[in-house]
Motif scaffolding. Structure first.
Motif, short mmCIF file in Angstrom:
data_model
loop_
_atom_site.label_atom_id
_atom_site.label_comp_id
_atom_site.label_asym_id
_atom_site.label_seq_id
_atom_site.Cartn_x
_atom_site.Cartn_y
_atom_site.Cartn_z
N HIS A 86 38.09 37.50 41.62
CA HIS A 86 36.86 37.46 40.85
C HIS A 86 36.56 38.86 40.30
O HIS A 86 36.80 39.88 40.96
N ARG A 135 40.12 37.45 47.97
CA ARG A 135 40.01 37.22 49.42
C ARG A 135 38.88 38.04 50.05
O ARG A 135 38.98 38.52 51.17
N ALA A 149 33.74 32.75 46.87
CA ALA A 149 33.60 31.52 46.10
C ALA A 149 32.39 30.71 46.57
O ALA A 149 31.64 30.17 45.76
N GLN A 187 39.74 32.31 42.25
CA GLN A 187 40.44 32.07 43.51
C GLN A 187 41.92 32.45 43.43
O GLN A 187 42.50 32.93 44.41
N MET A 237 36.04 29.59 38.43
CA MET A 237 36.29 29.56 39.86
C MET A 237 37.78 29.44 40.18
O MET A 237 38.28 30.08 41.11
N ASN A 278 33.22 35.47 51.83
CA ASN A 278 33.38 34.13 51.28
C ASN A 278 32.82 34.10 49.85
O ASN A 278 31.77 33.52 49.57
#
Length: 276
Positions: A172, A12, A75, A168, A164, A73
Motif C-alpha cells: 500500500h 505486510r 488491509a 496486498q 486493495m 493489519n
C-alpha cells in the motif's frame, strides 16, 4: 511525493516511522475523545437512542482503524473506513430526517414476516435528505465524508477492489495510508461533535473541550485545497466552515473546521503538520 518519485510501499504491515508516529498520536487523540464522550448522558427517546448508537458505532470503527493499523493489519484497517463514514451518515439521517414511525419500526419487535426499517443505501440520498434539516456546518462536513469521490475510493478498499488487490500484492502507498488515518480522525471528531451537540447545550464545557482538542491535534487532520469541493454545489465552500452558520454550536462548528482543513485520500500531495 514529487513528480517522478517512486511511492513508498508498505507491505505486510511494515509501517515507516512517520506512519507509526502519526498512528500513535492519533490513538492518543482517539482515547481522549472517547473518554470525553463517555461523560455524556444520552437524552431519553427513540431518536436520540438510535442516533447515539450509530455515532458511537462510527467512533468504534475509528478506534478499530488505528488499532488494526498499529498491529500491522493494513488491509483490515482500510476496509473499516467506509463503514465508519456510513455509520456517521446514518446517525445524522436518523437524528435529523427519520420519521417517528420509521424509528419505531426500527426498534420495535417485529411481527412474523415483517421487515425492519431500512436505511438509504446511497450516501448521496442521505445528503439530499439532510439538506435544509441539519445545521449547515454539519452538512458541510458530511458533504465531504459522503461525497461520491470519497465513497468510490472507500468502496474499493472495503470490498476488495483494484486498490486493495494491488496493495496486498505489491504494498500500500504510504502517503495514502497516512491520509486515511487523517480522514478517520476527522470522521471520529465529527461523530464526537454530533454526540456532544445531541447531549449538551451550546457553549457547554464538553463542547469547549472538544474544540480545544481539535486545535491541539491539528496535525492529526487534513487540508483541503481552497475552492476544491467534492460535494454537491449547494453546500457552503469548505474554506468557510470557520465562523459561518454557527448559531447552534459555535465551538463544535469551529472544531469541525479544523478537521476539514483536509485533503481527500488518493488526490493529495504529502501532508505536513499545520502551524498556527
Amino acid at each position: 511525493m514529487t513528480k517522478g518519485e517512486e511511492p513508498h510501499l508498505v507491505l505486510r504491515g511494515e509501517l515507516p516511522p512517520r506512519l507509526l508516529n502519526l498512528a500513535a498520536r492519533s490513538q492518543k487523540l482517539d482515547w481522549t475523545v472517547r473518554r470525553l464522550v463517555g461523560e455524556l448522558v444520552i437524552p431519553q427517546g427513540v431518536r436520540p437512542g438510535v442516533a447515539s448508537a450509530l455515532y458511537t458505532l462510527s467512533l468504534e470503527h475509528g478506534t478499530g482503524v488505528l488499532s488494526l493499523l498499529s498491529a500491522g493489519n493494513t488491509a483490515s484497517a482500510l476496509a473499516l473506513l467506509r463503514p465508519q463514514a456510513e455509520a456517521l451518515g446514518r446517525a445524522c439521517w436518523a437524528r435529523y430526517v427519520a420519521g417517528d414511525q420509521w424509528l419505531d419500526q426500527l426498534v420495535d419487535d417485529l411481527a412474523p414476516g415483517e421487515r425492519p426499517s431500512q436505511f438509504h443505501k446511497r450516501p448521496d440520498r442521505v445528503l439530499e435528505d439532510l439538506h435544509g434539516k441539519a445545521p449547515p456546518f454539519i452538512l458541510n462536513s458530511l458533504g465531504i465524508v459522503l461525497s461520491d469521490k470519497l465513497m468510490a475510493c472507500l468502496h474499493d478498499l472495503t470490498h476488495g477492489g483494484r486498490s486493495m488487490i494491488f496493495g496486498q500484492a505489491r504494498g500500500h502507498v504510504a502517503e495514502i495510508l497516512l491520509e486515511c488515518i487523517l480522514l478517520s480522525n476527522a470522521i471520529t471528531n465529527h461523530a464526537a461533535a454530533e454526540l456532544v451537540s445531541l447531549c449538551t447545550p451550546p457553549g457547554s464545557q464538553i463542547a469547549r473541550r472538544l474544540n480545544k482538542l481539535s486545535r491541539v491535534y491539528r496535525d492529526c487532520f487534513l487540508k483541503i485545497p481552497h475552492g476544491w469541493s467534492p460535494a454537491p454545489s449547494w453546500l457552503l465552500p469548505h474554506g468557510y466552515l470557520h465562523g459561518h452558520n454557527t448559531e447552534c454550536h459555535p465551538e463544535l462548528a469551529d472544531a469541525l473546521g479544523y478537521c476539514w482543513e483536509a485533503w481527500i485520500p488518493g488526490l493529495a500531495a504529502p501532508h505536513a503538520p499545520l502551524t498556527d
